[in-house]
Design an enzyme around this catalytic site. Structure first.
Site, mmCIF file in Angstrom:
data_model
loop_
_atom_site.group_PDB
_atom_site.id
_atom_site.type_symbol
_atom_site.label_atom_id
_atom_site.label_comp_id
_atom_site.label_asym_id
_atom_site.label_seq_id
_atom_site.Cartn_x
_atom_site.Cartn_y
_atom_site.Cartn_z
ATOM 1 N N GLY A 229 2.544 -6.108 4.559
ATOM 2 C CA GLY A 229 1.610 -7.215 4.724
ATOM 3 C C GLY A 229 0.246 -6.810 4.210
ATOM 4 O O GLY A 229 -0.383 -5.907 4.756
ATOM 5 N N LEU A 230 -0.213 -7.460 3.138
ATOM 6 C CA LEU A 230 -1.469 -7.072 2.501
ATOM 7 C C LEU A 230 -2.482 -8.212 2.529
ATOM 8 O O LEU A 230 -3.112 -8.538 1.529
ATOM 9 C CB LEU A 230 -1.209 -6.623 1.062
ATOM 10 C CG LEU A 230 -0.323 -5.377 0.935
ATOM 11 C CD1 LEU A 230 0.002 -5.105 -0.524
ATOM 12 C CD2 LEU A 230 -1.005 -4.167 1.574
ATOM 13 N N GLY A 231 -2.637 -8.809 3.713
ATOM 14 C CA GLY A 231 -3.701 -9.776 3.917
ATOM 15 C C GLY A 231 -5.023 -9.040 4.028
ATOM 16 O O GLY A 231 -5.144 -7.879 3.627
ATOM 17 N N SER A 232 -6.017 -9.685 4.601
ATOM 18 C CA SER A 232 -7.346 -9.073 4.676
ATOM 19 C C SER A 232 -7.332 -7.759 5.439
ATOM 20 O O SER A 232 -8.006 -6.797 5.062
ATOM 21 C CB SER A 232 -8.341 -10.047 5.312
ATOM 22 O OG SER A 232 -7.893 -10.458 6.592
ATOM 23 N N VAL A 233 -6.538 -7.683 6.518
ATOM 24 C CA VAL A 233 -6.485 -6.456 7.312
ATOM 25 C C VAL A 233 -5.584 -5.411 6.649
ATOM 26 O O VAL A 233 -5.967 -4.254 6.487
ATOM 27 C CB VAL A 233 -6.001 -6.739 8.746
ATOM 28 C CG1 VAL A 233 -5.864 -5.433 9.537
ATOM 29 C CG2 VAL A 233 -6.970 -7.673 9.457
ATOM 30 N N GLY A 234 -4.368 -5.818 6.271
ATOM 31 C CA GLY A 234 -3.434 -4.875 5.674
ATOM 32 C C GLY A 234 -3.970 -4.227 4.415
ATOM 33 O O GLY A 234 -3.800 -3.019 4.196
ATOM 34 N N LYS B 71 -6.179 -17.707 24.913
ATOM 35 C CA LYS B 71 -5.819 -18.081 23.544
ATOM 36 C C LYS B 71 -5.835 -19.593 23.438
ATOM 37 O O LYS B 71 -5.371 -20.297 24.335
ATOM 38 C CB LYS B 71 -4.432 -17.564 23.178
ATOM 39 C CG LYS B 71 -4.029 -17.779 21.727
ATOM 40 C CD LYS B 71 -4.849 -16.934 20.747
ATOM 41 C CE LYS B 71 -4.510 -15.465 20.846
ATOM 42 N NZ LYS B 71 -5.095 -14.654 19.746
#
Length: 351
Positions: free
Chosen positions: A184-189, A78
């Site tokens: 969580g409703l970002g690009s993935v959610g 990382k």
């Protein structure tokens, strides 16, 4: 080195000051037992740069587990650039940071490759790629595999399919009628929510950004302004899909779900939460398994040079992995996290 208990478990840690940005660039390399190091590049604000170092150590160890669980021939790494709080990240400042990251990666002579993470995007990988070829998830038009969000969402839904079958007492994947809270409703959610809605799941959605209510409205889902309300909703499965640390010892007694699985990294505030969830009869699928779809796809297509079809099969294989872990945990009467850790250790040939 006191205060960083994970340090002895890492093979190497590179810390250098970026020649252009003047910011600390950290590359943590956890284990190369399975193959060369790989992991995302995170650009984030921290109270102290040492907090960025600790993040890199923790996240690189999680990447080792993720690769091992997915059966990929890569080791956990990382890269983290620690910006001070209040730092103004202008386009010029970000470009300087990305070029500094590229310099640091190139100095490792191929031992580590990076992709997008919090604070970076596929387009940012193009800038890093100006300094090094050891980068993945560039946009498709730049010869890369592009946005990893669709594959991450696909992998998470594969895990949820296995959970649906387990809750139903059968072997067939099940999403229809499954009651799911996505936090969580970002690009993935948002993608997970759309896929679940399409499959017939009943949804409870939440995000700290009130504008994301539009996603709930579009999908006919129940909206919770407070993410805590969604976490503790009366549903079958909770899907953490934002930043980590949401599963605390304090929240466990309030949970009303039967299982938890989602793409958010570092979901447990402290490791003991896994035991507390097990004691409450809640199956928790470790995030390094549920969130692996994106990196599985990128590694398969870009670094392993395999086809999209092969990549998709690997991503969907998360369903079989989770099904096996659920069955083994039930048979032995232990937490799923215990079985998952044993599987990872076995694949690493841990001492």
């Amino acid at each position: 080195m006191s205060g960083f208990p994970q340090w002895p478990d890492h093979e190497a840690v590179l810390i250098r000051t970026g020649a252009r940005s003047g910011l600390p660039v950290v590359i943590a390399m956890h284990s190369s037992v399975l193959g060369p190091f790989a992991g995302g590049c995170r650009i984030w604000r921290y109270p102290r740069w040492q907090d960025g170092l600790e993040d890199a150590l923790r996240l690189s160890a999680a990447m080792t587990a993720k690769f091992a669980a997915a059966g990929l021939a890569r080791g956990g790494g990382k890269s983290v650039v620690a910006m001070p709080e209040g730092y103004e990240l202008t386009p010029a400042a970000k470009r300087a940071i990305l070029l500094d990251v590229g310099d640091a990666i190139e100095s490792l002579d191929g031992r580590y490759a990076t992709g997008p993470d919090v604070g970076t995007s596929p387009q940012d990988m193009v800038v890093i790629g100006e300094q090094t070829s050891h980068v993945f998830c560039k946009p498709a038009e730049e010869g890369g595999s592009g946005d990893s969000s669709p594959a991450t969402a696909e992998g998470s839904v594969a895990a949820l399919s296995a959970i649906g079958a387990w809750l139903d007492g059968g072997d067939s994947p099940r999403l229809d009628g499954l009651r799911v809270a996505v936090v969580g409703l970002g690009s993935v959610g948002a993608r997970i929510a759309a896929l679940l809605s399409e499959a017939g799941a009943e949804l409870v959605l939440s995000d700290i950004d009130a504008a994301k209510k539009a996603v709930a409205d579009r999908l006919g889902a129940r909206w919770c302004e407070d993410p805590h309300e969604a976490l503790t909703a009366d549903v079958d499965v909770v899907v953490p899909a934002a930043l980590g640390g949401v599963l605390t010892e304090e929240i466990v007694p309030e949970l009303r779900c039967r299982a938890i699985a989602g793409p958010a990294n570092n979901q447990l505030a402290v490791p003991q939460v896994a035991d507390a969830l097990h004691e409450r009869g809640i199956a928790w699928v470790p995030d390094y398994i549920a969130s692996a779809g994106g990196v599985i796809h990128a590694i398969t297509v870009e670094l392993d040079k395999r086809t999209e079809e092969e990549a998709l099969l690997r991503v969907r294989g998360i369903e079989d992995t989770v099904a096996g872990l659920l069955q083994s945990a039930d048979d032995r009467g232990v937490a799923l996290a215990v079985v998952a850790e044993e599987m990872v250790r076995a694949r690493l040939g841990a001492r």
